[in-house]
Design an enzyme around this catalytic site. Structure first.
Site, short mmCIF file in Angstrom:
data_model
loop_
_atom_site.label_atom_id
_atom_site.label_comp_id
_atom_site.label_asym_id
_atom_site.label_seq_id
_atom_site.Cartn_x
_atom_site.Cartn_y
_atom_site.Cartn_z
CG HIS A 67 44.32 38.25 -17.85
ND1 HIS A 67 43.31 38.41 -16.95
CD2 HIS A 67 45.27 37.52 -17.23
CE1 HIS A 67 43.65 37.83 -15.81
NE2 HIS A 67 44.83 37.27 -15.96
CG ASP A 70 40.75 39.14 -19.26
OD1 ASP A 70 40.87 37.93 -19.21
OD2 ASP A 70 41.29 39.95 -18.48
CD GLU A 198 47.92 37.93 -8.76
OE1 GLU A 198 47.83 38.92 -9.51
OE2 GLU A 198 46.99 37.13 -8.58
CD GLU A 234 44.10 36.80 -5.92
OE1 GLU A 234 44.60 37.32 -6.94
OE2 GLU A 234 43.25 35.90 -5.96
CG HIS A 237 46.77 34.17 -4.87
ND1 HIS A 237 47.38 34.76 -5.95
CD2 HIS A 237 45.56 33.75 -5.31
CE1 HIS A 237 46.56 34.71 -6.99
NE2 HIS A 237 45.45 34.12 -6.62
CG ASP A 262 45.00 40.85 -7.84
OD1 ASP A 262 45.11 42.04 -8.21
OD2 ASP A 262 45.03 39.89 -8.65
CG ASP A 273 42.28 32.10 -6.04
OD1 ASP A 273 41.90 32.88 -5.14
OD2 ASP A 273 42.90 32.47 -7.05
CG ASP A 275 39.40 34.78 -7.43
OD1 ASP A 275 40.35 34.98 -6.65
OD2 ASP A 275 39.56 34.36 -8.59
CG ASP A 305 41.84 38.42 -9.19
OD1 ASP A 305 40.84 38.04 -9.83
OD2 ASP A 305 42.94 37.86 -9.28
C1 3MF Z 1 44.82 33.74 -10.35
C2 3MF Z 1 44.80 35.18 -10.32
C3 3MF Z 1 44.89 35.81 -11.65
C4 3MF Z 1 45.82 36.93 -11.68
C5 3MF Z 1 45.85 37.48 -13.05
C6 3MF Z 1 46.74 38.64 -13.17
C7 3MF Z 1 42.98 35.63 -13.04
O1 3MF Z 1 44.49 33.19 -9.16
O2 3MF Z 1 44.65 35.76 -9.29
O3 3MF Z 1 43.61 36.27 -11.98
O4 3MF Z 1 45.47 37.93 -10.79
O5 3MF Z 1 46.30 36.50 -13.91
O6 3MF Z 1 48.02 38.32 -12.89
MG MG Z 2 44.90 37.80 -8.85
MG MG Z 3 43.54 34.54 -7.70
#
Ligand code: 3MF
Ligand code: MG
Ligand code: MG
Length: 403
Positions: A67, A70, A198, A234, A237, A262, A273, A275, A305
Site C-alpha cells: 500500500h 506502508d 478484493e 482472499e 475473507h 491473497d 480476519d 491473516d 497477505d
Molecule cells: C484486508 C486485506 C487488505 C488488502 C489490502 C490490499 C491489508 O483484510 O486483506 O490487506 O489485501 O488492502 O487490497
Molecule cells: Mg488481502
Molecule cells: Mg484480509
C-alpha cells in the site's frame, strides 16, 4: 510443464512482513523490529526498503506488494505524502532493478486515516472522495512506474453501519464513478496492469459492499466495469463470508474473473480476519485444483497477505512463516496436478452428468427442447429416477490418496 515458480508467482506483502508489530484489535504491538528506529520518517522508510529487498531475495520470492502508506509515511498534506512516496518509489525501483524482484501489485490505503471513517469512494463527504481519488491517482502512477502487474482495490471501509442515515444507491453510484475515473486515468497514463477488487465481508463496517465474489460481480456488471476489473480472492475473507476458498475461486473462475489470490488461512475457530499463513495442504490443494483449471493466475499471483502471530516476535519466524506457506502451496500444486493428470475428478464429473450428453439432455442444452416436448417426454417416461452418481465419501477422501 510449467515450473512451480512460474505457476505460483509468490509475493511478499509489505504491510504485514515489514510493518507488522504484533498489534491486533485487542492489544498493542508485541515486537520492535530491528529495522525500526521508532520514527515514521522517510529515512526509516528508506532503510526499511533495504531490509525488505534483502528479505525477499533471501526467501527467493519473485514478487512483492504494497500500500502507498506502508512504504512511505503519510505527510502533513497530500503534497507532502506524494513527495514522500516519490522518494521511496525511486528507491524501490533501484532495488527492483538490482534484485530482479518485481511488483505484483500496488494499492492505496483508504481505510486507516480517520478521514476515511465513513469510507473513501462511498464516503458521505465529497472532499473525502476527492482525496481518495487523488491518492489512488498517485498510487496507480507509482505502481505504473514500478512496472506493477496489477492494481488492487480492497473496499476498506466501503460499506455502512446503519441504513437510517445511508443513501445506499448514491454510495454505490459513487463507487462506480470512482472506478471509471481510475480506469480512465490508467488508460491515460498507459498503465496496462490488471485492476482487481478484493471482496471482504463484515470488517470493518457491518455491511461491506464488496461482501463476496458474487456481490463484486453484480456490482461490476451493473456499472459497466466488465472489462475493467477482476477479483483478488482472499482465503480468510471467503470464510468470513460463509464460503470456502475453493467456492470463491471457482465462482470467480467460471465467469472469467479470477485474477489473483491473497493467501492465508480462514481460522474456523475465530470470527475475524486473522491473516494466518497457510499451512493446510488440503486447503492449498483445493485452491490449486481451481487455479490449474485456468492454467495459473498470471498476471496475478499468490500473495501472502499473512502475518506472524503476535507471540512470534523473533524476526527469524518471518522466514519460517513464508517458507511454510510456499511449501504448502508447492505441495498443494503438485497434489492437484497429480489428481488432474489421473483425470479421476473428470471421470466423476463425466459420469455424473452423463445424461446431458444424449437424448433429452442434449436437446435441453442445444435449445431444441420446449416445455411441451419436455412434458411429452416425461409423460411417456413416467418418472425421473434419482440415480445420478454421487460417491461423496470417495470424493471426500480423494486428496488423502495423493499425499
Ligand atoms: C484486508 C486485506 C487488505 C488488502 C489490502 C490490499 C491489508 O483484510 O486483506 O490487506 O489485501 O488492502 O487490497
Ligand atoms: Mg488481502
Ligand atoms: Mg484480509
Amino acid at each position: 510443464g510449467q515450473s512451480l515458480r512460474d505457476l505460483l508467482r509468490f509475493s511478499v506483502c509489505y504491510w504485514h512482513t515489514f510493518r507488522g508489530n504484533g498489534t491486533d484489535p485487542f492489544g498493542a504491538g508485541t515486537m520492535v523490529r530491528p529495522w525500526e528506529d521508532g520514527t515514521d520518517s522517510v529515512e526509516n522508510a528508506l532503510n526499511r526498503v533495504d531490509v525488505a529487498f534483502e528479505f525477499i531475495s533471501k526467501l527467493g520470492a519473485p514478487f512483492y506488494c504494497f500500500h502507498d502508506r506502508d512504504v512511505a509515511p503519510e505527510g502533513a498534506s497530500l503534497k507532502e505524502s506524494n513527495d514522500n512516496l516519490d522518494k521511496i518509489a525511486a528507491k524501490l525501483k533501484e532495488k527492483q532493478d538490482e534484485t530482479g524482484i518485481k511488483l505484483l501489485w500496488g494499492t492505496a490505503n483508504l481505510f486507516s486515516n480517520p478521514r476515511f471513517m465513513h469510507g473513501a469512494a462511498t464516503s458521505c463527504n465529497a472532499d473525502v472522495f476527492a482525496y481518495a481519488a487523488a491518492q489512488v491517482k498517485k498510487a496507480i502512477e507509482v505502481t505504473h512506474e514500478l512496472g506493477g502487474e496489477n492494481y488492487v482495490f480492497w473496499g476498506g471501509r466501503e460499506g455502512y453501519h446503519n441504513l437510517y442515515n445511508t443513501d445506499m444507491k448514491r454510495e454505490l453510484d459513487h463507487l462506480a464513478r470512482f472506478m471509471h475515473l481510475a480506469h480512465d486515468h490508467a488508460k491515460k497514463i498507459g498503465f496496462g496492469g490488471q485492476f482487481l477488487f478484493e471482496p471482504k465481508p463484515k470488517e470493518p463496517t457491518k455491511h461491506q459492499y464488496d461482501f463476496d465474489a458474487a456481490a463484486c460481480l453484480n456490482f461490476i456488471r451493473s456499472y459497466g466495469l466488465e472489462d475493467v476489473v477482476k477479483l483478488n480472492i482472499e482465503t480468510n475473507h471467503a470464510t468470513l463470508a460463509g464460503h470456502t476458498m475453493m467456492h470463491e475461486l471457482e465462482y470467480a473462475r467460471i465467469q472469467g474473473y479470477l485474477g489473483s489470490i491473497d493467501a492465508n488461512t480462514g481460522d474456523l475457530l475465530l470470527g475475524w480476519d486473522t491473516d494466518q499463513f497457510p499451512t493446510d495442504i488440503y486447503l492449498t490443494t483445493r485452491c490449486m485444483l481451481v487455479i490449474l483449471r485456468q492454467g495459473g493466475l498470471a498476471p496475478g499471483g499468490v500473495n501472502f497477505d499473512a502475518k506472524v502471530r503476535r507471540e512470534s516476535f523473533e524476526p527469524i519466524d518471518l522466514f519460517h512463516a513464508h517458507i511454510g506457506g510456499m511449501d504448502a502451496f508447492a505441495r498443494g500444486a503438485k497434489i492437484a496436478a497429480a489428481i488432474r493428470k489421473d483425470g479421476v475428478l473428470d471421470d466423476f464429473v463425466k459420469q455424473r452428468y452423463g445424461s446431458w450428453d444424449e437424448g433429452i439432455g442434449k436437446q435441453i442444452e442445444d435449445g431444441t427442447a420446449t416445455f411441451d416436448s419436455l412434458e411429452a417426454y416425461m409423460l411417456e417416461k413416467g418418472e425421473a429416477a434419482p440415480n445420478a452418481s454421487g460417491r461423496q465419501e470417495m470424493l471426500e477422501n480423494i486428496i488423502n490418496q495423493y499425499i
